[in-house]
Design a protein around this motif. Structure first.
Motif, PDB file in Angstrom:
ATOM      1  N   ARG A  61     -75.148 -27.188  28.176  1.00  0.00           N
ATOM      2  CA  ARG A  61     -74.794 -27.293  29.589  1.00  0.00           C
ATOM      3  C   ARG A  61     -75.379 -28.567  30.200  1.00  0.00           C
ATOM      4  N   LEU A 119     -63.231 -40.861  25.399  1.00  0.00           N
ATOM      5  CA  LEU A 119     -63.367 -42.219  25.901  1.00  0.00           C
ATOM      6  C   LEU A 119     -64.718 -42.755  25.411  1.00  0.00           C
ATOM      7  N   LEU A 172     -64.093 -36.760  34.059  1.00  0.00           N
ATOM      8  CA  LEU A 172     -64.934 -37.323  33.012  1.00  0.00           C
ATOM      9  C   LEU A 172     -66.139 -36.400  32.844  1.00  0.00           C
ATOM     10  N   GLU A 173     -66.474 -36.063  31.604  1.00  0.00           N
ATOM     11  CA  GLU A 173     -67.651 -35.226  31.377  1.00  0.00           C
ATOM     12  C   GLU A 173     -68.382 -35.704  30.138  1.00  0.00           C
ATOM     13  N   LYS A 174     -69.681 -35.983  30.276  1.00  0.00           N
ATOM     14  CA  LYS A 174     -70.448 -36.394  29.101  1.00  0.00           C
ATOM     15  C   LYS A 174     -70.518 -35.214  28.135  1.00  0.00           C
ATOM     16  N   THR A 175     -70.619 -35.510  26.858  1.00  0.00           N
ATOM     17  CA  THR A 175     -70.578 -34.451  25.844  1.00  0.00           C
ATOM     18  C   THR A 175     -71.988 -34.067  25.396  1.00  0.00           C
ATOM     19  N   PRO A 176     -72.164 -32.823  24.938  1.00  0.00           N
ATOM     20  CA  PRO A 176     -73.477 -32.408  24.424  1.00  0.00           C
ATOM     21  C   PRO A 176     -73.856 -33.251  23.203  1.00  0.00           C
ATOM     22  N   VAL A 209     -67.653 -35.808  36.547  1.00  0.00           N
ATOM     23  CA  VAL A 209     -67.144 -36.357  37.802  1.00  0.00           C
ATOM     24  C   VAL A 209     -65.631 -36.145  37.837  1.00  0.00           C
ATOM     25  N   LYS A 242     -76.503 -31.167  28.529  1.00  0.00           N
ATOM     26  CA  LYS A 242     -76.361 -32.353  27.675  1.00  0.00           C
ATOM     27  C   LYS A 242     -77.728 -32.957  27.393  1.00  0.00           C
ATOM     28  N   TYR A 280     -76.704 -29.545  43.719  1.00  0.00           N
ATOM     29  CA  TYR A 280     -77.136 -29.688  42.328  1.00  0.00           C
ATOM     30  C   TYR A 280     -77.668 -28.355  41.844  1.00  0.00           C
ATOM     31  N   TYR A 283     -58.794 -36.561  26.286  1.00  0.00           N
ATOM     32  CA  TYR A 283     -59.082 -37.746  25.479  1.00  0.00           C
ATOM     33  C   TYR A 283     -60.576 -37.830  25.186  1.00  0.00           C
ATOM     34  N   GLU A 299     -68.581 -34.369  42.061  1.00  0.00           N
ATOM     35  CA  GLU A 299     -69.338 -34.687  40.861  1.00  0.00           C
ATOM     36  C   GLU A 299     -70.349 -33.583  40.643  1.00  0.00           C
ATOM     37  N   ILE A 308     -67.149 -39.721  25.939  1.00  0.00           N
ATOM     38  CA  ILE A 308     -66.992 -38.997  27.197  1.00  0.00           C
ATOM     39  C   ILE A 308     -65.697 -38.201  27.110  1.00  0.00           C
ATOM     40  N   LYS A 309     -65.787 -36.907  27.389  1.00  0.00           N
ATOM     41  CA  LYS A 309     -64.582 -36.079  27.384  1.00  0.00           C
ATOM     42  C   LYS A 309     -63.785 -36.366  28.647  1.00  0.00           C
ATOM     43  N   ALA A 311     -74.026 -33.271  38.954  1.00  0.00           N
ATOM     44  CA  ALA A 311     -75.153 -33.945  38.300  1.00  0.00           C
ATOM     45  C   ALA A 311     -75.683 -33.099  37.152  1.00  0.00           C
ATOM     46  N   ARG A 312     -75.651 -31.789  37.326  1.00  0.00           N
ATOM     47  CA  ARG A 312     -76.177 -30.911  36.282  1.00  0.00           C
ATOM     48  C   ARG A 312     -75.306 -30.979  35.025  1.00  0.00           C
ATOM     49  N   ASP A 313     -73.988 -30.890  35.238  1.00  0.00           N
ATOM     50  CA  ASP A 313     -73.062 -30.875  34.104  1.00  0.00           C
ATOM     51  C   ASP A 313     -72.703 -32.271  33.621  1.00  0.00           C
ATOM     52  N   LYS A 314     -73.158 -33.293  34.361  1.00  0.00           N
ATOM     53  CA  LYS A 314     -72.814 -34.681  34.034  1.00  0.00           C
ATOM     54  C   LYS A 314     -71.291 -34.841  33.970  1.00  0.00           C
ATOM     55  N   PRO A 336     -76.233 -38.338  34.895  1.00  0.00           N
ATOM     56  CA  PRO A 336     -75.056 -38.082  35.731  1.00  0.00           C
ATOM     57  C   PRO A 336     -74.269 -39.384  35.939  1.00  0.00           C
TER      58      PRO A 336
END
Lengths: 296, 296
Positions: free
Chosen positions: B29, B87, A53-57, A33, B31, B244, B85, A26, A96-97, A28-31, B57
């Motif tokens: 980067r 999500l 899974l990556e949170k989006t900007p 996993v 988010k 991190y 995708y 995972e 979430i991407k 934490a910086r890039d959010k 995170p």
């Protein structure tokens, strides 16, 4: 397997039915996993998948909506004029991407698996007794460096060169280079290793000017540094734009060229007197050497 | 002002009523997005606020729930074994960390506004003639630090403390702290500034052990460093997990505490002899001082 391929090509990936085997890594910086999952077929047999899974900007045009439409706001902490909350947005504003590799091989799983990393504090004695013998025992191929210096490869990418046989160098974009980032290497002709190199002799101004001219980034906006440990043992320098938060510019790996030059000018034995910190992954052979020597 | 203070101390921040003035800065980067907003009072007068939104995170224990309970899964792209995708998670699984500075002054707005950045190479003469007089001329409020040291705020968040009146310290999570990252500050009781501090007297092992115990991160996986320039002038140390990739751990700002201690042990005048590099934003007054002195 043919059945899997067919299914993968036409149906949506069965995310909700995924069996979670483990978290590979995972950030934490890039959010983000990285997951190892398993899809069960009709016959009960499992097929591996990697799911990232990556949170989006945030999107500027949707920020106001986010502030208005949150479902809940929970106070976490208050101190003077500062306070922090948890805000819970509606689903449509928190995508979430999701990247799926399916079916995944063992190689895919290894690629995303986190390796534990630990810091080493290497004294000059450690360098002489552990690190240097290790480097010498390895036959790291740096043919690609010689290919550049001898213009057998990437000749058309050369940004600047100084043909002096002793202090000359070549300036080329890094492999990882992206238009706005300016990652470059300076490769001195001399076949030297960092520990035996003489960074103070490097024509820093000359090369900074060349970078500035080519990319329109002034010298005062360039981060110019060496890596220790480097990823290959031929003295080279990294240039990155200050505005770009480059991986590899962290304090536990990067050493500003200006600092190295000043330290050596102050005391030519500086790096023989001072310990250096660097990080090693659990699977790196050099870590094993430090462990065998009882140094970690 | 009295009315603001009272309101700020007791009521939740009226996020949904915030008027969005502009986006100060965003980081794709991380988010994160930094907003300048305005809260309208009963009489129609506006008070400035800074609102920072940052996606959090992933939490390992909630990943499976996320896969099962997503509200929608939209295919974006498919190529061979790879597919991507969007999500859409339910609100309770997509919290956003929200930091509010309210009321905010012009200084706060400037702090978060995106600015061009440039490197300064500060000699000891520069420090004495430019930087130190500048710091002394500014009346930066660090009331929030004293609030922590005097247990008027965040007392329940203290992880470890050493009450020694001279070398004692307090260990608390950083504002920017998130579950898996371990960002912490160590605030010595002594009201000292970095340049006059004595980092070599800091009980590093003691605090590393406390962090290890509390968060299960061994000392060999902690990046322990000072900032120069710091964001406030009270000697403090940052702890971040090595895994991190913390903002602020870049070579142009972070100095490993172990390096600082070794440099001072080798030569107590080390930092009087050596220039230091740091970055300044175009709007920072300290940059203007360097410009006036003809040093940049």
């Amino acid at each position: 397997a043919a059945a899997h391929d067919g299914a993968a090509a036409t149906e949506p990936f069965p995310l909700a039915e995924l069996r979670l085997r483990r978290v590979l890594r995972e950030s934490a910086r890039d959010k983000a996993v990285f997951l190892h999952g398993e899809v069960r077929g009709g016959g009960g047999e499992g097929t591996d998948a990697v799911v990232i899974l990556e949170k989006t900007p945030f999107q500027e045009e949707k920020v106001l909506e986010l502030l208005k439409k949150h479902t809940k706001l929970e106070l976490q902490m208050r101190n003077d004029i500062y306070s922090t909350y948890h805000l819970y947005p509606p689903p449509e504003l928190s995508e979430i991407k999701t990247t799926v590799v399916y079916p995944a091989t063992e190689k895919h799983l290894q690629k995303y698996l986190r390796q534990e990393v630990r810091l080493i504090r290497e004294t000059w004695e450690d360098y002489k007794n552990i690190t240097l013998p290790f480097i010498q025992s390895q036959s790291f191929s740096i043919q690609w460096v010689y290919n550049i210096l001898e213009k057998k490869a990437e000749a058309d990418r050369i940004i600047h060169e100084n043909p002096d046989p002793c202090n000359g160098f070549v300036l080329v974009p890094d492999f990882k280079w992206n238009q706005n980032q300016v990652c470059l290497l300076l490769l001195p002709w001399k076949r030297s290793c960092l520990s035996e190199g003489n960074p103070e002799e490097m024509p820093l101004n000359d090369s900074s000017e060349a970078v500035a001219k080519r990319f329109g980034v002034p010298g005062s906006q360039l981060r110019v540094y060496l890596h220790y440990q480097p990823s290959y043992y031929h003295l080279h320098v990294h240039f990155t734009a200050l505005g770009y938060d480059a991986p590899g510019s962290s304090v536990e790996r990067a050493h500003l060229l200006a600092d190295v030059i000043d330290n050596l000018a102050m005391d030519s034995m500086y790096y023989q007197k001072r310990a250096l910190t660097f990080a090693l992954r659990a699977d790196e052979l050099l870590l094993k050497k430090f462990q065998e020597a009882g140094r970690v």
